[in-house]
Design a protein around this motif. Structure first.
Motif, short mmCIF file in Angstrom:
data_model
loop_
_atom_site.label_atom_id
_atom_site.label_comp_id
_atom_site.label_asym_id
_atom_site.label_seq_id
_atom_site.Cartn_x
_atom_site.Cartn_y
_atom_site.Cartn_z
N LEU A 348 -3.01 -20.55 -7.21
CA LEU A 348 -3.46 -19.30 -6.60
C LEU A 348 -2.26 -18.46 -6.19
O LEU A 348 -1.20 -18.98 -5.85
CB LEU A 348 -4.32 -19.58 -5.36
CG LEU A 348 -5.64 -20.33 -5.56
CD1 LEU A 348 -6.31 -20.55 -4.22
CD2 LEU A 348 -6.56 -19.57 -6.50
N ARG A 349 -2.48 -17.14 -6.19
CA ARG A 349 -1.50 -16.18 -5.69
C ARG A 349 -2.08 -15.51 -4.45
O ARG A 349 -3.20 -15.00 -4.49
CB ARG A 349 -1.15 -15.14 -6.75
CG ARG A 349 -0.55 -15.72 -8.00
CD ARG A 349 -0.43 -14.67 -9.09
NE ARG A 349 0.56 -13.65 -8.74
CZ ARG A 349 1.85 -13.74 -9.03
NH1 ARG A 349 2.31 -14.83 -9.66
NH2 ARG A 349 2.69 -12.79 -8.70
N LEU A 350 -1.33 -15.53 -3.36
CA LEU A 350 -1.75 -14.87 -2.13
C LEU A 350 -0.85 -13.67 -1.92
O LEU A 350 0.37 -13.82 -1.71
CB LEU A 350 -1.64 -15.82 -0.93
CG LEU A 350 -2.69 -16.94 -0.82
CD1 LEU A 350 -2.38 -18.07 -1.80
CD2 LEU A 350 -2.73 -17.49 0.60
N ARG A 351 -1.42 -12.49 -1.99
CA ARG A 351 -0.67 -11.24 -1.78
C ARG A 351 -0.83 -10.86 -0.30
O ARG A 351 -1.94 -10.58 0.15
CB ARG A 351 -1.18 -10.15 -2.71
CG ARG A 351 -1.15 -10.58 -4.18
CD ARG A 351 -1.78 -9.54 -5.10
NE ARG A 351 -1.96 -10.08 -6.43
CZ ARG A 351 -1.05 -10.04 -7.40
NH1 ARG A 351 0.12 -9.47 -7.15
NH2 ARG A 351 -1.28 -10.56 -8.58
N LEU A 352 0.28 -10.83 0.43
CA LEU A 352 0.24 -10.75 1.89
C LEU A 352 0.94 -9.49 2.39
O LEU A 352 2.08 -9.21 2.02
CB LEU A 352 0.92 -11.99 2.49
CG LEU A 352 0.43 -13.35 1.97
CD1 LEU A 352 1.32 -14.46 2.47
CD2 LEU A 352 -1.02 -13.57 2.40
N LEU A 353 0.25 -8.75 3.27
CA LEU A 353 0.85 -7.60 3.92
C LEU A 353 1.50 -7.97 5.24
O LEU A 353 2.46 -7.33 5.67
CB LEU A 353 -0.21 -6.52 4.17
CG LEU A 353 -0.70 -5.74 2.95
CD1 LEU A 353 -1.84 -4.82 3.35
CD2 LEU A 353 0.43 -4.95 2.33
N GLY A 354 0.97 -8.99 5.90
CA GLY A 354 1.53 -9.41 7.17
C GLY A 354 0.44 -9.81 8.15
O GLY A 354 -0.76 -9.72 7.84
N PRO A 355 0.82 -10.26 9.35
CA PRO A 355 -0.15 -10.72 10.34
C PRO A 355 -1.15 -9.61 10.70
O PRO A 355 -0.76 -8.45 10.88
CB PRO A 355 0.71 -11.09 11.55
CG PRO A 355 2.08 -11.31 10.99
CD PRO A 355 2.21 -10.37 9.82
N GLY A 356 -2.42 -9.98 10.79
CA GLY A 356 -3.45 -9.02 11.18
C GLY A 356 -3.79 -8.00 10.12
O GLY A 356 -4.50 -7.03 10.41
#
Length: 380
Positions: A348-356
């Motif tokens: 899996l790939r998790l594309r993350l912007l940041g907390p919250g």
């Protein structure tokens, strides 16, 4: 009416048609199943105000006829019949069901009060049943459960060319899955196709189908091979191998997902799905209520942690991170497990912007399956 049939075949047919029967209805006949025997076939039909189901199977029809009986009672009887041939016949005001030394009598319901089943909508094309069932299962986990917002309890089904898009959201998560299908008019798209070389009609569609109904339909047809899809402005239908079912559409439209899924600058974490699922399940046992599971990525590993004060759990797994030196996010464990469990790819790939902020989980192979989650405040 009189016919003979194998007990297993009868049980499967009755169970398939009985799926649409209402649990309770002020109209008694809507709790009935209609049995029609003629020309070596038995047709079993059920309906309520929202859905209908019909199935045809082979039977030795000795006397043509029709009978309406309580569906769930008939299903209970079928489940306890001895294996082997079953004889069914109208005997006065009852339907007799005989298997081996066991005999049952079911009161007949008035046929004149039974409503006519809805017609199948216009044929639009066909889709592989197994692929469709898998795709519905992928997005159904994100459908809402609050009947006060009925459109959010549905699954969006959009047709555009040879692409079918399924989507669901409860406002806290959003799942989207695309797959190929064959519009009517393309080669091999249903019996009434116009043959090789024909062009697909440009008739896009965008409707919302009740998630519970669509999930039941997809599961019941999963082994049917090609399934013909029919659609009009108020209902959707599916037909394959002697089975036909319809259900009403929901009014309204789901929120658009295009902008939500466009993340801009973000970090990308890559990890194996199965170990991550097991790790989330493991550490979440100490998470009380909706307290989150935290995922801290440091470039080569992900550190999972849950719990507060004395009751805590943690585990570290291999994972890569690009686009940032480190990233810590946290999720509702139930939502996260629903999302991870809906995928089948090994990675899996998790594309993350940041907390919250938003996090987009995608299939590591094709990207045809996407699941958007809102991250929450990480653990202190």
């Amino acid at each position: 009416m009189e016919f003979r049939i194998d007990s297993g075949v009868l049980t499967e047919a009755v169970a398939w048609a009985a799926r649409v029967l209402p649990a309770r209805s002020p109209v008694p006949v809507l709790g009935g199943l209609l049995l029609e025997a003629a020309d070596g076939r038995l047709r079993v039909s059920g309906l309520d105000y929202e859905a209908s189901a019909r199935i045809e199977v082979d039977a030795d029809t000795l006397l043509d006829g029709r009978a309406l009986v309580l569906g769930r009672r008939l299903l209970d009887i079928c489940k306890v019949l001895p294996h082997g041939p079953v004889a069914c016949a109208i005997d006065g005001a009852r339907l007799s069901v005989t298997g081996g030394e066991a005999r049952f009598g079911l009161s007949l319901l008035p046929l004149d009060d039974y409503p006519a089943p809805p017609a199948l909508p216009a044929l639009r094309g066909e889709v592989d049943a197994a692929a469709f069932a898998a795709a519905v299962g992928h997005v159904a986990v994100a459908a809402g459960r609050d009947d006060a917002l009925p459109v959010l309890t549905g699954i969006r089904l959009a047709l555009d060319g040879t692409t079918m898009t399924l989507a669901a959201t409860d406002r806290y998560r959003y799942a989207v899955r695309t797959l190929e299908w064959k519009p009517e008019g393309t080669p091999e798209a249903g019996a009434s196709g116009t043959g090789p070389g024909a062009e697909a009609p440009v008739e896009p569609a965008d409707v919302v189908v009740p998630a519970r109904r669509l999930t039941e339909i997809a599961r019941s047809l999963a082994g049917a091979g090609p399934v013909r899809l029919a659609l009009d402005g108020g209902s959707i239908g599916f037909e394959s191998a002697g089975m036909r079912t319809t259900t009403r559409l929901l009014d309204g439209r789901l929120p658009k997902h295009d902008k939500l899924f466009t993340l801009g600058e973000h970090a990308v974490a890559v990890t194996e799905r199965a170990p991550l699922v097991e790790a989330v399940k493991r550490v979440a046992v100490v998470a009380e209520g909706d307290s989150p599971v935290q995922l801290a990525f440091d470039g080569t590993t992900v550190h999972l942690q849950a719990g507060y004060e004395d009751d805590v759990a943690s585990q570290r797994l291999p994972a890569s991170l690009t686009g940032a030196e480190s990233m810590t996010v946290a999720f509702n464990p139930g939502y996260l497990l629903d999302a991870l469990g809906s995928f089948e790819a090994p990675g899996l790939r998790l594309r993350l912007l940041g907390p919250g902020q938003r996090a987009l989980i995608t299939d590591g192979e094709t990207g045809s399956h996407r699941h958007l989650l809102m991250s929450v405040k990480p653990l202190v």
